[in-house]
Design a protein around this motif. Structure first.
Motif, short mmCIF file in Angstrom:
data_model
loop_
_atom_site.label_atom_id
_atom_site.label_comp_id
_atom_site.label_asym_id
_atom_site.label_seq_id
_atom_site.Cartn_x
_atom_site.Cartn_y
_atom_site.Cartn_z
N ASP A 10 0.79 -1.24 0.00
CA ASP A 10 0.00 0.00 0.00
C ASP A 10 0.82 1.28 0.00
O ASP A 10 0.30 2.35 0.27
N GLN A 11 2.10 1.19 -0.32
CA GLN A 11 2.96 2.37 -0.45
C GLN A 11 3.36 2.51 -1.91
O GLN A 11 3.83 1.55 -2.53
N GLN A 12 3.21 3.72 -2.47
CA GLN A 12 3.52 3.93 -3.87
C GLN A 12 5.02 3.90 -4.12
O GLN A 12 5.79 4.56 -3.43
N ALA A 13 5.43 3.12 -5.11
CA ALA A 13 6.84 3.07 -5.52
C ALA A 13 7.17 4.37 -6.24
O ALA A 13 6.38 4.86 -7.05
N GLU A 14 8.35 4.91 -5.95
CA GLU A 14 8.74 6.20 -6.51
C GLU A 14 9.65 6.10 -7.73
O GLU A 14 9.61 6.96 -8.59
N SER A 15 10.50 5.06 -7.79
CA SER A 15 11.43 4.95 -8.92
C SER A 15 11.69 3.49 -9.24
O SER A 15 11.43 2.60 -8.42
N LEU A 16 12.25 3.27 -10.43
CA LEU A 16 12.59 1.90 -10.84
C LEU A 16 13.68 1.30 -9.96
O LEU A 16 13.72 0.10 -9.76
N GLU A 17 14.56 2.14 -9.46
CA GLU A 17 15.69 1.66 -8.66
C GLU A 17 15.36 1.52 -7.17
O GLU A 17 16.21 1.08 -6.39
N GLN A 18 14.16 1.87 -6.77
CA GLN A 18 13.76 1.75 -5.36
C GLN A 18 13.85 0.30 -4.92
O GLN A 18 13.34 -0.59 -5.58
N GLU A 19 14.52 0.06 -3.81
CA GLU A 19 14.65 -1.29 -3.29
C GLU A 19 13.48 -1.64 -2.38
O GLU A 19 12.98 -0.79 -1.65
N VAL A 20 13.10 -2.90 -2.44
CA VAL A 20 11.96 -3.40 -1.69
C VAL A 20 12.37 -4.68 -0.97
O VAL A 20 12.98 -5.56 -1.57
N LEU A 21 12.04 -4.77 0.30
CA LEU A 21 12.24 -6.00 1.06
C LEU A 21 10.96 -6.81 0.93
O LEU A 21 9.90 -6.39 1.40
N VAL A 22 11.04 -7.96 0.25
CA VAL A 22 9.85 -8.77 0.04
C VAL A 22 9.80 -9.94 1.02
O VAL A 22 10.82 -10.51 1.37
N ALA A 23 8.59 -10.23 1.45
CA ALA A 23 8.33 -11.36 2.34
C ALA A 23 7.10 -12.08 1.79
O ALA A 23 6.48 -11.62 0.83
N LYS A 24 6.74 -13.17 2.41
CA LYS A 24 5.56 -13.92 1.95
C LYS A 24 4.29 -13.08 2.05
O LYS A 24 3.33 -13.33 1.33
N THR A 25 4.29 -12.10 2.92
CA THR A 25 3.10 -11.27 3.12
C THR A 25 3.10 -10.00 2.26
O THR A 25 2.14 -9.23 2.30
N THR A 26 4.15 -9.79 1.47
CA THR A 26 4.24 -8.58 0.64
C THR A 26 3.15 -8.60 -0.42
O THR A 26 2.93 -9.61 -1.09
N THR A 27 2.47 -7.47 -0.57
CA THR A 27 1.47 -7.33 -1.62
C THR A 27 1.95 -6.29 -2.63
O THR A 27 2.45 -5.24 -2.25
N VAL A 28 1.82 -6.62 -3.91
CA VAL A 28 2.21 -5.72 -4.98
C VAL A 28 0.99 -5.53 -5.87
O VAL A 28 0.41 -6.49 -6.36
N SER A 29 0.61 -4.26 -6.07
CA SER A 29 -0.53 -3.94 -6.92
C SER A 29 -0.11 -2.98 -8.02
O SER A 29 0.67 -2.06 -7.77
N PHE A 30 -0.63 -3.22 -9.21
CA PHE A 30 -0.43 -2.32 -10.34
C PHE A 30 -1.76 -1.66 -10.63
O PHE A 30 -2.78 -2.35 -10.76
N VAL A 31 -1.76 -0.35 -10.73
CA VAL A 31 -2.98 0.41 -11.02
C VAL A 31 -2.73 1.20 -12.30
O VAL A 31 -1.92 2.13 -12.31
N LYS A 32 -3.40 0.81 -13.39
CA LYS A 32 -3.22 1.49 -14.68
C LYS A 32 -3.94 2.83 -14.66
O LYS A 32 -5.07 2.93 -14.22
N LEU A 33 -3.24 3.84 -15.18
CA LEU A 33 -3.82 5.17 -15.24
C LEU A 33 -4.14 5.58 -16.68
O LEU A 33 -5.04 6.37 -16.92
N THR A 34 -3.41 5.05 -17.66
CA THR A 34 -3.64 5.34 -19.08
C THR A 34 -3.47 4.07 -19.87
O THR A 34 -2.78 3.14 -19.44
N PRO A 35 -4.07 3.99 -21.07
CA PRO A 35 -3.86 2.81 -21.92
C PRO A 35 -2.40 2.69 -22.31
O PRO A 35 -1.76 3.67 -22.66
N LEU A 36 -1.86 1.47 -22.25
CA LEU A 36 -0.46 1.22 -22.57
C LEU A 36 -0.38 0.37 -23.82
O LEU A 36 -1.02 -0.66 -23.91
N VAL A 37 0.41 0.81 -24.80
CA VAL A 37 0.54 0.08 -26.05
C VAL A 37 2.00 -0.27 -26.27
O VAL A 37 2.87 0.56 -26.10
N GLY A 38 2.27 -1.52 -26.65
CA GLY A 38 3.65 -1.97 -26.86
C GLY A 38 3.75 -2.92 -28.04
O GLY A 38 2.89 -2.96 -28.89
N GLY A 39 4.84 -3.73 -28.04
CA GLY A 39 5.14 -4.63 -29.15
C GLY A 39 4.70 -5.99 -28.89
O GLY A 39 4.72 -6.90 -29.59
#
Length: 129
Positions: free
Chosen positions: A100-129
């Motif tokens: 529930d804490q917003q990640a600020e940068s790609l290089e931000q380090e995160v300590l993960v445990a079995k209880t860690t929750t990661v959520s992605f919230v899309k804000l705009t349509p993303l188009v790729g290859g």
């Protein structure tokens, strides 16, 4: 270790959920995005189903209720999708929430445990290859 990644709407509804493996207890946001995109693309490329369900919309696809439908079933490039995902993160195309804490940068380090929750919230349509 395996962690669960959820795609959420702006209202908090869970739209999709996948499991990814992480090798270390301390990872970067970049590592999490890479693992997520890689898992989605590998799963798609293995079977080439009618719809791709993932963070980044592949080029030459249309959005449907069931995911992104590619006009022509073909393998998706993991590297290209990952690069587009990094770029979209940096341009606020989506948010990454870790415990529930917003990640600020790609290089931000995160300590993960079995209880860690990661959520992605899309804000705009993303188009790729």
């Amino acid at each position: 270790m395996t962690i669960t990644i959820k795609d959420e709407s702006l209202t908090g509804d869970i739209l999709n959920q996948i499991q990814i493996a992480v090798e270390n207890e301390i990872v970067t946001v970049k590592d999490i995005i890479t693992a997520r995109v890689s898992a989605e693309v590998k799963a798609y490329n293995k079977k080439l189903p009618e719809y791709f369900k993932g963070l980044i919309r592949p080029t030459a696809s249309e959005k449907t209720l069931n995911g992104y439908k590619l006009k022509k079933r073909k393998k998706i490039d993991i590297e290209q999708q990952t690069f587009i995902a990094f770029d979209a993160f940096q341009k606020n195309g989506y948010l990454v929430l870790i415990d529930d804490q917003q990640a600020e940068s790609l290089e931000q380090e995160v300590l993960v445990a079995k209880t860690t929750t990661v959520s992605f919230v899309k804000l705009t349509p993303l188009v790729g290859g």
